[in-house]
Each structure stands twice: as structure tokens, then as C-alpha cells.
Design a protein around this motif. Structure first.
Motif, mmCIF file in Angstrom:
data_model
loop_
_atom_site.group_PDB
_atom_site.id
_atom_site.type_symbol
_atom_site.label_atom_id
_atom_site.label_comp_id
_atom_site.label_asym_id
_atom_site.label_seq_id
_atom_site.Cartn_x
_atom_site.Cartn_y
_atom_site.Cartn_z
ATOM 1 N N UNK A 186 0.826 -1.214 0.000
ATOM 2 C CA UNK A 186 0.000 0.000 0.000
ATOM 3 C C UNK A 186 0.861 1.265 0.000
ATOM 4 N N UNK A 187 1.888 1.274 0.838
ATOM 5 C CA UNK A 187 2.691 2.482 0.980
ATOM 6 C C UNK A 187 3.594 2.718 -0.222
ATOM 7 N N UNK A 188 4.095 1.659 -0.833
ATOM 8 C CA UNK A 188 4.915 1.820 -2.037
ATOM 9 C C UNK A 188 4.066 2.344 -3.189
ATOM 10 N N UNK A 189 2.810 1.910 -3.249
ATOM 11 C CA UNK A 189 1.904 2.404 -4.284
ATOM 12 C C UNK A 189 1.559 3.876 -4.040
ATOM 13 N N UNK A 190 1.493 4.250 -2.759
ATOM 14 C CA UNK A 190 1.174 5.632 -2.392
ATOM 15 C C UNK A 190 2.298 6.580 -2.788
ATOM 16 N N UNK A 191 3.543 6.165 -2.535
ATOM 17 C CA UNK A 191 4.688 7.015 -2.857
ATOM 18 C C UNK A 191 5.930 6.141 -3.005
ATOM 19 N N UNK A 192 6.494 6.060 -4.224
ATOM 20 C CA UNK A 192 7.679 5.210 -4.465
ATOM 21 C C UNK A 192 8.880 5.576 -3.599
ATOM 22 N N UNK A 193 8.931 6.826 -3.100
ATOM 23 C CA UNK A 193 10.079 7.254 -2.296
ATOM 24 C C UNK A 193 10.166 6.516 -0.970
ATOM 25 N N UNK A 194 9.056 5.914 -0.549
ATOM 26 C CA UNK A 194 9.046 5.226 0.742
ATOM 27 C C UNK A 194 9.990 4.029 0.768
ATOM 28 N N UNK A 195 10.211 3.410 -0.391
ATOM 29 C CA UNK A 195 11.139 2.272 -0.434
ATOM 30 C C UNK A 195 12.543 2.714 -0.040
ATOM 31 N N UNK A 196 12.946 3.907 -0.514
ATOM 32 C CA UNK A 196 14.266 4.443 -0.168
ATOM 33 C C UNK A 196 14.345 4.804 1.309
ATOM 34 N N UNK A 197 13.262 5.389 1.815
ATOM 35 C CA UNK A 197 13.227 5.766 3.234
ATOM 36 C C UNK A 197 13.307 4.523 4.110
ATOM 37 N N UNK A 198 12.575 3.477 3.715
ATOM 38 C CA UNK A 198 12.584 2.234 4.486
ATOM 39 C C UNK A 198 13.976 1.626 4.527
ATOM 40 N N UNK A 199 14.679 1.674 3.391
ATOM 41 C CA UNK A 199 16.036 1.128 3.346
ATOM 42 C C UNK A 199 16.968 1.937 4.241
ATOM 43 N N UNK A 200 16.748 3.250 4.304
ATOM 44 C CA UNK A 200 17.602 4.113 5.129
ATOM 45 C C UNK A 200 17.374 3.901 6.614
ATOM 46 N N UNK A 201 16.230 3.313 6.983
ATOM 47 C CA UNK A 201 15.930 3.118 8.397
ATOM 48 C C UNK A 201 16.774 2.012 9.016
ATOM 49 N N UNK A 202 17.390 1.204 8.184
ATOM 50 C CA UNK A 202 18.318 0.191 8.673
ATOM 51 C C UNK A 202 19.715 0.589 8.229
ATOM 52 N N UNK A 203 20.567 0.940 9.178
ATOM 53 C CA UNK A 203 21.899 1.443 8.872
ATOM 54 C C UNK A 203 22.723 0.402 8.121
ATOM 55 N N UNK A 204 23.542 0.888 7.185
ATOM 56 C CA UNK A 204 24.444 -0.004 6.449
ATOM 57 C C UNK A 204 25.479 -0.612 7.386
ATOM 58 N N UNK A 205 25.705 0.031 8.531
ATOM 59 C CA UNK A 205 26.673 -0.496 9.490
ATOM 60 C C UNK A 205 26.234 -1.818 10.088
ATOM 61 N N UNK A 206 24.921 -2.073 10.076
ATOM 62 C CA UNK A 206 24.394 -3.268 10.717
ATOM 63 C C UNK A 206 25.017 -4.532 10.158
ATOM 64 N N UNK A 207 24.989 -4.683 8.824
ATOM 65 C CA UNK A 207 25.541 -5.891 8.219
ATOM 66 C C UNK A 207 27.052 -5.977 8.431
ATOM 67 N N UNK A 208 27.733 -4.828 8.423
ATOM 68 C CA UNK A 208 29.180 -4.815 8.622
ATOM 69 C C UNK A 208 29.534 -5.290 10.030
ATOM 70 N N UNK A 209 28.813 -4.756 11.022
ATOM 71 C CA UNK A 209 29.061 -5.144 12.413
ATOM 72 C C UNK A 209 28.784 -6.636 12.615
#
Length: 249
Positions: A186-209
Motif C-alpha cells: 500500500x505504501x509503495x503504491x502511495x509514494x515510491x520514495x518510501x522504499x528508499x526511506x525504508x532502506x535508510x531506516x536500517x543502517x548499512x553499518x548493521x551488516x558490517x558489524x
């Protein structure tokens, strides 16, 4: 008080990060997430109306802040199928979702008809690189204070559920996880930018750590195995040497 309502690991994390250049990735993620959510999601239309409101915890309306004293806290790690119970998961893996995101969880809560506030700057101590915490109005308690505070004040505490079919926090978590795919769509259909925001909510450092921790643990295990082998070899060598000395005598 229900055992599921107790936040054993809900401790406050440092609000400030030492100044450095460039700005830490985790701080950027939290700021970007909060700002983007504020521009893309609508605030509640009125008190008691089902809603998902993004807001920094220090900018909440005083009336809403008072109501939130009895709201339950929900972190993504609670319904993350990739986590263990020791790492913070609260429900069985079969009912969870891989790498859940707070934005979509807020939409799932709205679909359930429950009011919630999304705090984009909050993190769980056992999953510190995942941003976002929900505060959900699972029930209304009278007086409008936590059960422990009411007991200390000698006031009777009455709890009225917002939905009879969601009597506990555990059931709430299962319902949110069940609706998560629909909420994300529903939210991706509402605004495609949400996919980018969702990805940013999980830091890239997580997988590295996580990789560093796994490599460190693997190295420790290999070191212990090598040390154990060396000790056994030394004992064997010592025994052989003793036998040779006896033979010379």
C-alpha cells in the motif's frame, strides 16, 4: 500488568553523538527517516482517531504525550524472523517477517484501526542499527497513568481494550506481522520514495558489524581449537620424553 507489556530492554540510548566529519551514517539515517516521514504521512485528525503519526519524541503534543504513557512499545526486532529470542524476537519465527521496517509496521497498525506514533529516532538496545519504534494504543487505562503508578497512588486501574480480538501485546505483534506485506504494498503504491526511506531506516553499518562479530567468534573458536591441540600435543610429547628417560636408566 501483562508480562508482554514489560519492556525489559527498553532503555534510553544516548541522544547525542560526538561531533565528527563527515556526520555518522546512523545519525543521518535517523534524521532522514524522521524528516521524510513527516512530509509523507498525515498526523491524526483528532483524539482517538486511528492514525500513524511520525514525530520526534521531544516534539509531541503534551496531551498526546500524556495519553502515550499507557501505550505499548513495538520495535521491528520483535517480529524479525532473522533474530533469535535472545536478540529480541518476541513471537515464533513462523509468524514473523524478515527485516521488518517501522514505516510499514506503522501502516499495518493503522490498518488494524489502532492509533500509534512512529518515533523514527528510537532504537532497541539489542538491534541498535535499526531505527524506529511504534507506540501503540492497545488499550485505554483509567486513570491515564501506568498500572504501577496508579497502584502507588492508591487509585483503582481499569483497562479497556481498543479491540477485543487483540487482548495482548503478543497478539498485536502477530497481527502487525500478518498485515506487513499488505502495508508495504500500500505504501509503495502511495509514494515510491518510501522504499528508499525504508532502506535508510536500517543502517548499512548493521551488516558490517554482524560480519565482524561472526568473524571474531569464528577466530576465537579456531584459536581455542588450536590451543587445545597444542596442549594435547605437548602432553603427548612430555609422556614420550619421560618414557625415553626411564629406558636410559
Amino acid at each position: 500488568m501483562d508480562s508482554d507489556d514489560i519492556e525489559n530492554m527498553d532503555f534510553p540510548l544516548p541522544e547525542t553523538v560526538p561531533d565528527s566529519s563527515p556526520q555518522p551514517r546512523t545519525t543521518q539515517s535517523a534524521n532522514n527517516m524522521s524528516a521524510a516521514l513527516s512530509s509523507l504521512m498525515q498526523p491524526p485528525s483528532g483524539v482517538g482517531a486511528p492514525s500513524a503519526q511520525p514525530a520526534p519524541s521531544n516534539r509531541l503534543d503534551p496531551v498526546l504525550r500524556q495519553r502515550m504513557q499507557t501505550w505499548v512499545s513495538v520495535y521491528p526486532v520483535y517480529i524479525d524472523s532473522t533474530k533469535t529470542q535472545q536478540e529480541g524476537r518476541r513471537i515464533p519465527p513462523s509468524k514473523c517477517h524478515p527485516a521488518p521496517v517501522a514505516i510499514y509496521m506503522a501502516e499495518a497498525t493503522r490498518l488494524l484501526g489502532l492509533s500509534c506514533v512512529l518515533e523514527g529516532d528510537k532504537r532497541h538496545p539489542r538491534d541498535p542499527f535499526a531505527f524506529g519504534r511504534l507506540r501503540v494504543e492497545l488499550y485505554v487505562r483509567t486513570p491515564l497513568v501506568p498500572a504501577r503508578a496508579a497502584a502507588e497512588q492508591g487509585k483503582p486501574s481499569v483497562k479497556k481494550l481498543m479491540r477485543a480480538d487483540i487482548p495482548t501485546k503478543r497478539v498485536l505483534l502477530e497481527k502487525i506481522a500478518e498485515l506487513l506485506p499488505q502495508a508495504e504494498e500500500n505504501m509503495k503504491a502511495q509514494d515510491p520514495r518510501l522504499a528508499t526511506i525504508a532502506a535508510a531506516s536500517r543502517s548499512e553499518l548493521s551488516s558490517v558489524i554482524e560480519k565482524i562479530a561472526q568473524n571474531a567468534e569464528k577466530g576465537t573458536q579456531e584459536g581455542q581449537a588450536t590451543s587445545g591441540g597444542a596442549s594435547a600435543s605437548s602432553s603427548s610429547s612430555g609422556g614420550t620424553s619421560g618414557k625415553k628417560k626411564k629406558n636410559k636408566k
